[in-house]
Design a protein around this motif. Structure first.
Motif, PDB file in Angstrom:
ATOM      1  N   THR A 193      57.539  74.367 -26.712  1.00 22.64           N
ATOM      2  CA  THR A 193      56.076  74.443 -26.774  1.00 22.64           C
ATOM      3  C   THR A 193      55.564  74.783 -25.387  1.00 22.64           C
ATOM      4  O   THR A 193      55.778  74.018 -24.434  1.00 22.64           O
ATOM      5  N   PHE A 194      54.904  75.928 -25.270  1.00 16.39           N
ATOM      6  CA  PHE A 194      54.412  76.392 -23.978  1.00 16.39           C
ATOM      7  C   PHE A 194      52.920  76.059 -23.872  1.00 16.39           C
ATOM      8  O   PHE A 194      52.103  76.582 -24.644  1.00 16.39           O
ATOM      9  N   MET A 195      52.604  75.199 -22.940  1.00 13.73           N
ATOM     10  CA  MET A 195      51.218  74.768 -22.736  1.00 13.73           C
ATOM     11  C   MET A 195      50.597  75.621 -21.632  1.00 13.73           C
ATOM     12  O   MET A 195      51.119  75.699 -20.519  1.00 13.73           O
ATOM     13  N   MET A 196      49.450  76.245 -21.959  1.00 14.21           N
ATOM     14  CA  MET A 196      48.821  77.179 -21.040  1.00 14.21           C
ATOM     15  C   MET A 196      47.310  77.009 -21.068  1.00 14.21           C
ATOM     16  O   MET A 196      46.752  76.447 -22.017  1.00 14.21           O
ATOM     17  N   LEU A 197      46.662  77.516 -20.024  1.00 12.12           N
ATOM     18  CA  LEU A 197      45.205  77.538 -19.999  1.00 12.12           C
ATOM     19  C   LEU A 197      44.695  78.598 -20.983  1.00 12.12           C
ATOM     20  O   LEU A 197      45.468  79.382 -21.525  1.00 12.12           O
ATOM     21  N   LEU A 230      47.488  69.853 -18.035  1.00 14.43           N
ATOM     22  CA  LEU A 230      48.782  70.511 -18.221  1.00 14.43           C
ATOM     23  C   LEU A 230      49.899  69.717 -17.551  1.00 14.43           C
ATOM     24  O   LEU A 230      50.965  69.483 -18.139  1.00 14.43           O
ATOM     25  N   ILE A 231      49.649  69.312 -16.318  1.00 19.94           N
ATOM     26  CA  ILE A 231      50.661  68.571 -15.559  1.00 19.94           C
ATOM     27  C   ILE A 231      50.945  67.220 -16.205  1.00 19.94           C
ATOM     28  O   ILE A 231      52.109  66.824 -16.376  1.00 19.94           O
ATOM     29  N   GLU A 232      49.883  66.512 -16.586  1.00 16.62           N
ATOM     30  CA  GLU A 232      50.068  65.193 -17.201  1.00 16.62           C
ATOM     31  C   GLU A 232      50.763  65.300 -18.551  1.00 16.62           C
ATOM     32  O   GLU A 232      51.631  64.467 -18.876  1.00 16.62           O
ATOM     33  N   PHE A 233      50.429  66.302 -19.348  1.00 15.75           N
ATOM     34  CA  PHE A 233      51.082  66.486 -20.645  1.00 15.75           C
ATOM     35  C   PHE A 233      52.566  66.810 -20.467  1.00 15.75           C
ATOM     36  O   PHE A 233      53.413  66.376 -21.257  1.00 15.75           O
ATOM     37  N   ALA A 234      52.866  67.596 -19.434  1.00 13.34           N
ATOM     38  CA  ALA A 234      54.277  67.913 -19.166  1.00 13.34           C
ATOM     39  C   ALA A 234      55.039  66.649 -18.767  1.00 13.34           C
ATOM     40  O   ALA A 234      56.194  66.457 -19.174  1.00 13.34           O
ATOM     41  N   LYS A 235      54.408  65.784 -18.002  1.00 15.19           N
ATOM     42  CA  LYS A 235      55.069  64.550 -17.555  1.00 15.19           C
ATOM     43  C   LYS A 235      55.457  63.654 -18.726  1.00 15.19           C
ATOM     44  O   LYS A 235      56.497  62.991 -18.691  1.00 15.19           O
ATOM     45  N   ILE A 236      54.608  63.603 -19.764  1.00 20.17           N
ATOM     46  CA  ILE A 236      54.889  62.704 -20.884  1.00 20.17           C
ATOM     47  C   ILE A 236      55.711  63.378 -21.980  1.00 20.17           C
ATOM     48  O   ILE A 236      55.952  62.789 -23.029  1.00 20.17           O
ATOM     49  N   GLY A 237      56.138  64.625 -21.746  1.00 18.88           N
ATOM     50  CA  GLY A 237      57.053  65.265 -22.669  1.00 18.88           C
ATOM     51  C   GLY A 237      56.431  65.994 -23.836  1.00 18.88           C
ATOM     52  O   GLY A 237      57.065  66.147 -24.882  1.00 18.88           O
ATOM     53  N   MET A 238      55.202  66.493 -23.672  1.00 13.45           N
ATOM     54  CA  MET A 238      54.561  67.234 -24.763  1.00 13.45           C
ATOM     55  C   MET A 238      55.041  68.674 -24.853  1.00 13.45           C
ATOM     56  O   MET A 238      54.919  69.317 -25.887  1.00 13.45           O
ATOM     57  N   GLY A 239      55.548  69.197 -23.757  1.00  9.82           N
ATOM     58  CA  GLY A 239      55.985  70.581 -23.758  1.00  9.82           C
ATOM     59  C   GLY A 239      56.182  71.081 -22.341  1.00  9.82           C
ATOM     60  O   GLY A 239      56.257  70.300 -21.387  1.00  9.82           O
ATOM     61  N   ALA A 240      56.260  72.422 -22.218  1.00 10.58           N
ATOM     62  CA  ALA A 240      56.423  73.067 -20.921  1.00 10.58           C
ATOM     63  C   ALA A 240      55.076  73.614 -20.464  1.00 10.58           C
ATOM     64  O   ALA A 240      54.419  74.341 -21.210  1.00 10.58           O
ATOM     65  N   ALA A 241      54.670  73.280 -19.254  1.00  8.28           N
ATOM     66  CA  ALA A 241      53.346  73.647 -18.752  1.00  8.28           C
ATOM     67  C   ALA A 241      53.431  74.824 -17.792  1.00  8.28           C
ATOM     68  O   ALA A 241      54.300  74.859 -16.916  1.00  8.28           O
ATOM     69  N   CYS A 242      52.511  75.758 -17.959  1.00  6.39           N
ATOM     70  CA  CYS A 242      52.391  76.884 -17.031  1.00  6.39           C
ATOM     71  C   CYS A 242      51.500  76.451 -15.877  1.00  6.39           C
ATOM     72  O   CYS A 242      50.302  76.194 -16.062  1.00  6.39           O
ATOM     73  N   VAL A 243      52.072  76.355 -14.683  1.00  3.45           N
ATOM     74  CA  VAL A 243      51.353  75.840 -13.519  1.00  3.45           C
ATOM     75  C   VAL A 243      51.677  76.685 -12.293  1.00  3.45           C
ATOM     76  O   VAL A 243      52.558  77.542 -12.318  1.00  3.45           O
ATOM     77  N   ILE A 244      50.940  76.416 -11.225  1.00  3.57           N
ATOM     78  CA  ILE A 244      51.252  77.013  -9.930  1.00  3.57           C
ATOM     79  C   ILE A 244      52.317  76.137  -9.261  1.00  3.57           C
ATOM     80  O   ILE A 244      52.125  74.932  -9.097  1.00  3.57           O
ATOM     81  N   LYS A 245      53.420  76.745  -8.904  1.00  3.94           N
ATOM     82  CA  LYS A 245      54.558  75.987  -8.378  1.00  3.94           C
ATOM     83  C   LYS A 245      54.184  75.147  -7.168  1.00  3.94           C
ATOM     84  O   LYS A 245      54.604  73.979  -7.036  1.00  3.94           O
ATOM     85  N   GLU A 246      53.375  75.722  -6.279  1.00 10.00           N
ATOM     86  CA  GLU A 246      53.000  75.008  -5.058  1.00 10.00           C
ATOM     87  C   GLU A 246      52.175  73.755  -5.349  1.00 10.00           C
ATOM     88  O   GLU A 246      52.150  72.817  -4.538  1.00 10.00           O
ATOM     89  N   PHE A 247      51.489  73.726  -6.494  1.00  8.36           N
ATOM     90  CA  PHE A 247      50.616  72.601  -6.821  1.00  8.36           C
ATOM     91  C   PHE A 247      51.375  71.436  -7.464  1.00  8.36           C
ATOM     92  O   PHE A 247      50.809  70.348  -7.611  1.00  8.36           O
TER      93      PHE A 247
END
Length: 294
Positions: A193-197, A230-247
């Motif tokens: 599951t790809f989580m995106m804006l 996105l980051i919080e959802f990725a932490k709890i295992g909802m899916g893979a989040a599209c984020v800025i690597k530096e952030f």
């Protein structure tokens, strides 16, 4: 119009006072001079501005219309004089910055902290919106500086890059382990599951264009409203989040999140401060740019 500016001032004062005699005292000129100035303005505008009565004068319909706009003009002048006085006495000015919420949190704040320390009396306003909206506000002169991704066109803008960023997909190790247990297909593009804006976001469009160029199709996409979610959802295992690597560098370093092994690498992008060329040397825009480019 310049030759009539003194007449507008006399008209404005007479309208406020409602009496020619009181207006003459406030203006330190004779009553005949006030009346003559009003007649001259009426002749130039080809209308009647005042109705005379036993108690003084009152505005006609045209006079009321004119007074409304003249009052705004003189009020703006009074405000400008007050701001200049404050600026000269305390160094107070106004800086308007347009930036997305995520750029504000991860890029702007350190620069803002240093600027406020050096220029504590500059009043700062932050407008949080997308890069596209920030560019519009710059063109409309509603913000002085925009923190944006590198613009496609820089005809009217000066762009000062301050950081390179790279898009990536991250997930928790637990999510990836569970995914491998329940899915026989090893292709993450088909199973994860790809989580995106949303589609209007510039980063989302950049990633979509990359996928389209390389004929990559995501089977399961979940749109999320903010990067923080996105980051919080990725932490709890909802899916893979599209984020800025530096952030998400802290989460990657402490292994709370990990990059997906997708065998792709998104090109890096530049973010920086954009200003209209004509505004680059204005105070305090110049001072802010000098600080950020040190």
């Amino acid at each position: 119009m310049d030759q009539y500016l003194p007449l507008y001032h006399i008209f404005y004062t007479a309208a406020k006072c409602g009496n020619i005699s009181r207006a003459s005292r406030e203006l330190y000129i004779s009553q005949p001079a006030v009346s003559k100035a009003i007649r001259k303005l009426e002749e130039s505008l080809n209308t009647t501005l005042f109705k005379r009565n036993s108690r003084g004068v009152s505005l006609t319909e045209d006079g009321a219309l004119l007074f409304h706009h003249v009052q705004d003009a003189f009020s703006s002048l009074d405000t400008a004089e007050q701001l200049l006085e404050r600026k000269h006495s305390l160094g107070i000015s106004h800086l308007r910055i347009g930036v997305s919420a995520i750029m504000c949190k991860y890029v702007l704040l350190p620069y803002l902290q240093d600027f406020i320390r050096l220029y504590p009396h500059v009043k700062i306003a932050i407008s949080c919106q997308s890069t596209y909206q920030t560019l519009e506000l710059l063109q409309e002169r509603k913000v002085d500086i925009g923190l944006i991704g590198s613009p496609n066109s820089q005809k009217a803008l000066d762009f000062f890059p301050v950081q390179s960023i790279q898009d990536t997909f991250v997930a928790s190790e637990t999510y990836l382990n569970n995914l491998s247990l329940r899915e026989s297909d090893p292709n993450l593009f088909h199973t994860a599951t790809f989580m995106m804006l949303d589609e209007e976001n510039l980063s989302r469009q950049f990633v979509n264009d990359y996928f389209k160029l390389h004929d990559i199709e995501l089977k399961n996409v979940l749109e999320v409203s903010t990067v923080d979610l996105l980051i919080e959802f990725a932490k709890i295992g909802m899916g893979a989040a599209c984020v800025i690597k530096e952030f998400v560098r802290p989460e990657l370093d402490n292994h709370e999140l990990m990059e997906l092994p997708l065998d792709i690498r998104f090109p890096s992008r530049k973010v920086g401060f954009a200003v209209l060329k004509e505004n680059r040397e204005l105070y305090p825009v110049r001072e802010f740019l000098e600080l950020t480019l040190q």
